[in-house]
Scaffold this motif. Sequence first.
Motif, PDB file in Angstrom:
ATOM      1  N   ILE A  69      95.254  49.266  46.137  1.00  0.00           N
ATOM      2  CA  ILE A  69      96.239  48.186  46.009  1.00  0.00           C
ATOM      3  C   ILE A  69      95.993  47.401  44.720  1.00  0.00           C
ATOM      4  CG2 ILE A  69      97.177  46.096  47.082  1.00  0.00           C
ATOM      5  CD1 ILE A  69      97.814  48.507  48.771  1.00  0.00           C
ATOM      6  N   HIS A 116     102.026  41.752  42.386  1.00  0.00           N
ATOM      7  CA  HIS A 116     102.060  41.083  43.688  1.00  0.00           C
ATOM      8  C   HIS A 116     100.929  40.082  43.846  1.00  0.00           C
ATOM      9  CE1 HIS A 116     105.414  43.234  45.493  1.00  0.00           C
ATOM     10  NE2 HIS A 116     104.959  44.336  44.920  1.00  0.00           N
ATOM     11  N   LEU A 128      99.834  40.683  47.422  1.00  0.00           N
ATOM     12  CA  LEU A 128      98.968  41.731  47.979  1.00  0.00           C
ATOM     13  C   LEU A 128      97.621  41.581  47.293  1.00  0.00           C
ATOM     14  CD1 LEU A 128     101.469  44.736  47.883  1.00  0.00           C
ATOM     15  CD2 LEU A 128     100.689  43.512  49.918  1.00  0.00           C
ATOM     16  N   LEU A 171     104.318  48.113  54.008  1.00  0.00           N
ATOM     17  CA  LEU A 171     103.402  48.821  53.103  1.00  0.00           C
ATOM     18  C   LEU A 171     103.677  50.326  53.114  1.00  0.00           C
ATOM     19  CD1 LEU A 171     100.941  48.642  51.205  1.00  0.00           C
ATOM     20  CD2 LEU A 171      99.483  48.824  53.193  1.00  0.00           C
ATOM     21  N   VAL A 202     107.287  51.290  51.747  1.00  0.00           N
ATOM     22  CA  VAL A 202     107.495  51.316  50.289  1.00  0.00           C
ATOM     23  C   VAL A 202     106.709  52.436  49.607  1.00  0.00           C
ATOM     24  CG1 VAL A 202     108.092  48.856  50.154  1.00  0.00           C
ATOM     25  CG2 VAL A 202     105.714  49.554  49.742  1.00  0.00           C
ATOM     26  N   ILE A 203     105.480  52.716  50.059  1.00  0.00           N
ATOM     27  CA  ILE A 203     104.712  53.749  49.342  1.00  0.00           C
ATOM     28  C   ILE A 203     105.166  55.156  49.719  1.00  0.00           C
ATOM     29  CG2 ILE A 203     102.672  52.307  48.914  1.00  0.00           C
ATOM     30  CD1 ILE A 203     101.211  53.871  51.116  1.00  0.00           C
ATOM     31  N   GLY A 218     115.591  52.259  53.048  1.00  0.00           N
ATOM     32  CA  GLY A 218     115.571  50.904  53.574  1.00  0.00           C
ATOM     33  C   GLY A 218     114.483  50.056  52.934  1.00  0.00           C
ATOM     34  N   TRP A 219     113.594  50.694  52.170  1.00  0.00           N
ATOM     35  CA  TRP A 219     112.542  49.955  51.479  1.00  0.00           C
ATOM     36  C   TRP A 219     112.670  50.197  49.986  1.00  0.00           C
ATOM     37  CZ3 TRP A 219     110.101  46.667  54.491  1.00  0.00           C
ATOM     38  CH2 TRP A 219     109.961  46.966  55.849  1.00  0.00           C
ATOM     39  N   LYS A 227     106.747  49.914  41.847  1.00  0.00           N
ATOM     40  CA  LYS A 227     108.043  49.818  41.199  1.00  0.00           C
ATOM     41  C   LYS A 227     107.999  50.427  39.801  1.00  0.00           C
ATOM     42  CE  LYS A 227     111.718  46.424  40.660  1.00  0.00           C
ATOM     43  NZ  LYS A 227     112.608  47.036  41.647  1.00  0.00           N
TER      44      LYS A 227
HETATM   45  C1  HEC Z   1     105.930  46.545  38.250  1.00  0.00           C
HETATM   46  C2  HEC Z   1     105.807  45.574  39.319  1.00  0.00           C
HETATM   47  C3  HEC Z   1     105.497  46.053  40.713  1.00  0.00           C
HETATM   48  C4  HEC Z   1     104.494  46.912  41.119  1.00  0.00           C
HETATM   49  C5  HEC Z   1     103.454  47.640  40.269  1.00  0.00           C
HETATM   50  C6  HEC Z   1     104.574  46.961  42.562  1.00  0.00           C
HETATM   51  N1  HEC Z   1     105.597  46.169  43.015  1.00  0.00           N
HETATM   52 FE1  HEC Z   1     106.150  45.870  44.950  1.00  0.00          FE
HETATM   53  N2  HEC Z   1     107.730  44.766  44.358  1.00  0.00           N
HETATM   54  C7  HEC Z   1     108.014  44.409  43.042  1.00  0.00           C
HETATM   55  C8  HEC Z   1     109.264  43.660  43.026  1.00  0.00           C
HETATM   56  C9  HEC Z   1     109.925  43.076  41.778  1.00  0.00           C
HETATM   57  C10 HEC Z   1     109.717  43.594  44.363  1.00  0.00           C
HETATM   58  C11 HEC Z   1     111.000  42.923  44.893  1.00  0.00           C
HETATM   59  C12 HEC Z   1     111.987  43.983  45.330  1.00  0.00           C
HETATM   60  C13 HEC Z   1     112.447  44.836  44.183  1.00  0.00           C
HETATM   61  O1  HEC Z   1     112.778  44.293  43.108  1.00  0.00           O
HETATM   62  O2  HEC Z   1     112.449  46.070  44.336  1.00  0.00           O
HETATM   63  C14 HEC Z   1     108.726  44.277  45.170  1.00  0.00           C
HETATM   64  C15 HEC Z   1     108.813  44.406  46.546  1.00  0.00           C
HETATM   65  C16 HEC Z   1     107.803  44.922  47.328  1.00  0.00           C
HETATM   66  C17 HEC Z   1     107.792  44.926  48.776  1.00  0.00           C
HETATM   67  C18 HEC Z   1     108.940  44.463  49.665  1.00  0.00           C
HETATM   68  C19 HEC Z   1     109.903  45.642  49.681  1.00  0.00           C
HETATM   69  C20 HEC Z   1     111.066  45.543  50.583  1.00  0.00           C
HETATM   70  O3  HEC Z   1     111.906  46.492  50.520  1.00  0.00           O
HETATM   71  O4  HEC Z   1     111.179  44.574  51.339  1.00  0.00           O
HETATM   72  C21 HEC Z   1     106.620  45.476  49.178  1.00  0.00           C
HETATM   73  C22 HEC Z   1     106.124  45.682  50.609  1.00  0.00           C
HETATM   74  C23 HEC Z   1     105.906  45.861  47.984  1.00  0.00           C
HETATM   75  N3  HEC Z   1     106.648  45.510  46.876  1.00  0.00           N
HETATM   76  C24 HEC Z   1     104.687  46.496  47.982  1.00  0.00           C
HETATM   77  C25 HEC Z   1     104.117  47.081  46.855  1.00  0.00           C
HETATM   78  C26 HEC Z   1     102.988  47.972  46.895  1.00  0.00           C
HETATM   79  C27 HEC Z   1     102.258  48.406  48.152  1.00  0.00           C
HETATM   80  C28 HEC Z   1     102.734  48.325  45.598  1.00  0.00           C
HETATM   81  C29 HEC Z   1     101.666  49.281  45.099  1.00  0.00           C
HETATM   82  C30 HEC Z   1     101.657  50.612  45.672  1.00  0.00           C
HETATM   83  C31 HEC Z   1     103.685  47.644  44.749  1.00  0.00           C
HETATM   84  N4  HEC Z   1     104.522  46.904  45.547  1.00  0.00           N
HETATM   85  C32 HEC Z   1     103.732  47.714  43.358  1.00  0.00           C
HETATM   86  C33 HEC Z   1     107.264  44.703  41.937  1.00  0.00           C
HETATM   87  C34 HEC Z   1     106.196  45.586  41.917  1.00  0.00           C
END
Ligand code: HEC
Length: 126
Positions: free
Chosen positions: A53, A61, A72, A87, A90-91, A96-97, A102
Amino acid sequence: MTKMKRKGLLLLIISVMFLAQACYYDKEEELYPPSGSCDTTNVTYSGTVFPVISNSCTSCHTGIGAGGNISLDSYESISAAANNGSLLGVIRHESGWSPMPKNAGKLDDCTIRKLEIWINNGTPNN
Ligand code: HEC
């Protein structure tokens, strides 16, 4: 059929073929894990989950302005995401997630498997 429409149809068929291939590739990986297969003994929070993570997720996060307002960066926040299903959603790139990490490649199957094991074990803080 007009020329434009035919072009559109051809593009559609090509993208569907690509998608189908991508799915097939995933399944093949599951059926025939690559050599040096996944070692899932001794999956722990501190030795397995937290490093994954913090390498792949925490950059976006943590603190104010965390992606999706989701932190996180601690056992509490990571286990909360594990327990509400987000968790794994999304992974695994489930529908739906929002797929995570990202704008980056999916975590490898072995890493996902280890996180699943930790969650199935009841997200111990070990
Ligand atoms: C580059 C930035 C970035 C990284 C790296 C990233 N996230 Fe995210 N995450 C976001 C953003 C921005 C959102 C808000 C929703 C969107 O824009 O897709 C989000 C949303 C989420 C959500 C809510 C999703 C939902 O559909 O409700 C979760 C849970 C999450 N991230 C978990 C993770 C996990 C676990 C990892 C690593 C494996 C991770 N994120 C890596 C930027 C990131």
